[in-house]
Design a protein around this motif. Structure first.
Motif, PDB file in Angstrom:
ATOM      1  N   GLY A   1      16.636  14.873  -3.885  1.00  0.00           N
ATOM      2  CA  GLY A   1      15.896  16.030  -4.385  1.00  0.00           C
ATOM      3  C   GLY A   1      16.733  17.077  -5.084  1.00  0.00           C
ATOM      4  O   GLY A   1      16.227  18.152  -5.411  1.00  0.00           O
ATOM      5  N   PHE A   2      18.017  16.778  -5.351  1.00  0.00           N
ATOM      6  CA  PHE A   2      18.870  17.759  -6.006  1.00  0.00           C
ATOM      7  C   PHE A   2      18.866  17.626  -7.533  1.00  0.00           C
ATOM      8  O   PHE A   2      19.335  18.520  -8.236  1.00  0.00           O
ATOM      9  N   VAL A   3      18.370  16.509  -8.029  1.00  0.00           N
ATOM     10  CA  VAL A   3      18.357  16.234  -9.465  1.00  0.00           C
ATOM     11  C   VAL A   3      16.990  15.677  -9.843  1.00  0.00           C
ATOM     12  O   VAL A   3      16.347  14.983  -9.049  1.00  0.00           O
ATOM     13  N   THR A   4      16.552  15.991 -11.048  1.00  0.00           N
ATOM     14  CA  THR A   4      15.331  15.405 -11.594  1.00  0.00           C
ATOM     15  C   THR A   4      15.652  14.769 -12.943  1.00  0.00           C
ATOM     16  O   THR A   4      16.637  15.162 -13.594  1.00  0.00           O
TER      17      THR A   4
ATOM     18  N   VAL B   1      27.325  12.841 -18.139  1.00  0.00           N
ATOM     19  CA  VAL B   1      27.801  13.070 -16.776  1.00  0.00           C
ATOM     20  C   VAL B   1      29.042  12.234 -16.508  1.00  0.00           C
ATOM     21  O   VAL B   1      30.027  12.716 -15.938  1.00  0.00           O
ATOM     22  N   ALA B   2      29.011  10.975 -16.937  1.00  0.00           N
ATOM     23  CA  ALA B   2      30.162  10.097 -16.736  1.00  0.00           C
ATOM     24  C   ALA B   2      31.406  10.656 -17.419  1.00  0.00           C
ATOM     25  O   ALA B   2      32.492  10.694 -16.832  1.00  0.00           O
TER      26      ALA B   2
ATOM     27  N   THR C   1      17.610  20.566  -9.696  1.00  0.00           N
ATOM     28  CA  THR C   1      16.370  21.132  -9.174  1.00  0.00           C
ATOM     29  C   THR C   1      16.689  22.400  -8.384  1.00  0.00           C
ATOM     30  O   THR C   1      17.849  22.639  -8.021  1.00  0.00           O
ATOM     31  N   PRO C   2      15.686  23.205  -8.079  1.00  0.00           N
ATOM     32  CA  PRO C   2      15.930  24.415  -7.285  1.00  0.00           C
ATOM     33  C   PRO C   2      16.535  24.131  -5.907  1.00  0.00           C
ATOM     34  O   PRO C   2      17.103  25.038  -5.283  1.00  0.00           O
ATOM     35  N   LYS C   3      16.430  22.890  -5.443  1.00  0.00           N
ATOM     36  CA  LYS C   3      16.986  22.568  -4.127  1.00  0.00           C
ATOM     37  C   LYS C   3      18.494  22.811  -4.071  1.00  0.00           C
ATOM     38  O   LYS C   3      19.049  23.075  -3.006  1.00  0.00           O
ATOM     39  N   VAL C   4      19.163  22.750  -5.229  1.00  0.00           N
ATOM     40  CA  VAL C   4      20.605  23.004  -5.270  1.00  0.00           C
ATOM     41  C   VAL C   4      20.927  24.411  -4.775  1.00  0.00           C
ATOM     42  O   VAL C   4      22.017  24.674  -4.249  1.00  0.00           O
ATOM     43  N   LEU C   5      19.968  25.330  -4.929  1.00  0.00           N
ATOM     44  CA  LEU C   5      20.192  26.701  -4.457  1.00  0.00           C
ATOM     45  C   LEU C   5      20.459  26.755  -2.957  1.00  0.00           C
ATOM     46  O   LEU C   5      21.065  27.711  -2.473  1.00  0.00           O
TER      47      LEU C   5
ATOM     48  N   SER D   1      31.124  16.974  -7.929  1.00  0.00           N
ATOM     49  CA  SER D   1      31.538  17.183  -9.319  1.00  0.00           C
ATOM     50  C   SER D   1      30.378  16.913 -10.275  1.00  0.00           C
ATOM     51  O   SER D   1      30.272  17.544 -11.330  1.00  0.00           O
ATOM     52  N   VAL D   2      29.487  15.986  -9.911  1.00  0.00           N
ATOM     53  CA  VAL D   2      28.310  15.722 -10.741  1.00  0.00           C
ATOM     54  C   VAL D   2      27.403  16.947 -10.750  1.00  0.00           C
ATOM     55  O   VAL D   2      26.917  17.373 -11.803  1.00  0.00           O
ATOM     56  N   ILE D   3      27.188  17.557  -9.598  1.00  0.00           N
ATOM     57  CA  ILE D   3      26.373  18.772  -9.539  1.00  0.00           C
ATOM     58  C   ILE D   3      27.012  19.885 -10.367  1.00  0.00           C
ATOM     59  O   ILE D   3      26.337  20.594 -11.119  1.00  0.00           O
ATOM     60  N   ALA D   4      28.341  20.018 -10.242  1.00  0.00           N
ATOM     61  CA  ALA D   4      29.043  21.094 -10.942  1.00  0.00           C
ATOM     62  C   ALA D   4      29.085  20.878 -12.453  1.00  0.00           C
ATOM     63  O   ALA D   4      29.372  21.816 -13.206  1.00  0.00           O
ATOM     64  N   ALA D   5      28.797  19.663 -12.919  1.00  0.00           N
ATOM     65  CA  ALA D   5      28.824  19.399 -14.362  1.00  0.00           C
ATOM     66  C   ALA D   5      27.710  20.133 -15.095  1.00  0.00           C
ATOM     67  O   ALA D   5      27.829  20.429 -16.289  1.00  0.00           O
ATOM     68  N   PHE D   6      26.636  20.452 -14.407  1.00  0.00           N
ATOM     69  CA  PHE D   6      25.519  21.180 -15.023  1.00  0.00           C
ATOM     70  C   PHE D   6      25.805  22.682 -14.973  1.00  0.00           C
ATOM     71  O   PHE D   6      26.228  23.200 -13.941  1.00  0.00           O
ATOM     72  N   ASP D   7      25.605  23.355 -16.067  1.00  0.00           N
ATOM     73  CA  ASP D   7      25.784  24.809 -16.080  1.00  0.00           C
ATOM     74  C   ASP D   7      24.894  25.411 -17.161  1.00  0.00           C
ATOM     75  O   ASP D   7      24.039  24.726 -17.729  1.00  0.00           O
ATOM     76  N   GLN D   8      25.116  26.688 -17.442  1.00  0.00           N
ATOM     77  CA  GLN D   8      24.270  27.405 -18.409  1.00  0.00           C
ATOM     78  C   GLN D   8      24.329  26.768 -19.798  1.00  0.00           C
ATOM     79  O   GLN D   8      23.333  26.712 -20.521  1.00  0.00           O
TER      80      GLN D   8
END
Length: 281
Positions: free
Chosen positions: A85-88, A63-64, A97-101, A46-53
């Protein structure tokens, strides 16, 4: 186009008995026991999904708030994701980060559906000289799983991984039309039907009728409701058992192709591709 015409209810009533039998009878996945769920994994995703365009960079507090976490918990998840490596982070702002791809690539490279659909999209798009894509329903949105432009760039949304609202897109209405009516009603009730263009249908009852129309006629055609200048026609992609797995469309620019031309010129080719794919899905 947004005005509600009571006479259109005839299309809805006529199609009330036309639900796909396989869709109505599709097996419901068993509900897992709470003890079998890993809450940490759910919250981390859900933390990853919180980021979008609209939110490419977020603070720990944001984020919290978005994920329903305490600030201390959000901090731990962000630190873990950064370590992996998924967030910077930069000056208290966090970004993916691009690693999320790699997460999306795992699906694109391993899932059978995109690999089967993509060659048919290429044939369809190059035969018609128009852009084509396929998508699946995910909550309020349609996620594009395969696409080809055939040299026609009509919208930035026509590429794998993009999300578009289901209520104002042809793929979305086709996918919604495969659901039982009770699910459609609940889905519409939970949506914010924002007017993305002057043509966007924002009346819940009118949208319900358009979904019923798609169910009755076997396709949906949308005229500049997502973007001005974008017209789209879509058909469902069904398995050999009749279950709707995805939707496939042709997208054109309104300045070149009228709605009548879209239906007359593109629907036969879409139906042919639909029949071809049904034998292998």
């Amino acid at each position: 186009m947004n005005a509600f015409d009571p006479q259109d209810a005839d299309a809805e009533r006529a199609s009330d008995s036309a639900f796909p039998a396989a869709a109505a009878a599709r097996p419901t996945p068993p509900v897992p026991q709470k003890r079998d769920l890993i809450a940490g994994l759910e919250k981390g995703l859900s933390v990853i999904a919180a980021f979008d365009q609209d939110r490419p960079r977020l603070t720990m507090s944001e984020v919290a708030a978005l994920c329903g976490l305490t600030r201390a918990a959000a901090r731990r998840y962000l630190i873990t994701l950064e370590h992996l490596g998924f967030v910077t982070s930069d000056r208290k702002m966090y970004a993916l980060t691009p690693k999320v791809l790699r997460l999306g690539q795992s699906y694109m490279h391993s899932a059978r559906l995109p690999r089967i659909v993509q060659p048919e999209l290429h044939k369809l798009a190059y035969a018609l000289k128009e852009a084509s894509s396929a998508g699946v329903l995910d909550g309020a949105d349609v996620i594009c799983i395969a696409a080809t432009s055939a040299g026609r760039v009509v919208s930035s949304t026509l590429q794998p991984g993009t999300r578009v609202p289901a209520y104002c897109t042809a793929n979305g209405r086709v996918l919604l039309s495969a659901l039982p009516q009770g699910e459609v009603d609940a889905w519409i009730a939970g949506q914010n039907l924002a007017p993305l263009t002057p043509n966007t249908i924002t009346h819940g009852e009118r949208l319900r009728i358009e979904i019923a129309r798609a169910r009755a006629q076997g396709y949906a055609a949308v005229d500049q409701e997502l973007e001005l200048g974008l017209r789209t026609i879509s058909v469902p992609l069904k398995s050999y058992r009749g279950e709707v797995l995805a939707a496939m469309n042709i997208s054109v620019h309104a300045a070149r192709v009228s709605m009548d031309q879209l239906v007359n010129d593109c629907l036969p080719a879409l139906l042919q591709a639909q029949a071809s794919l049904r034998t292998v899905l």
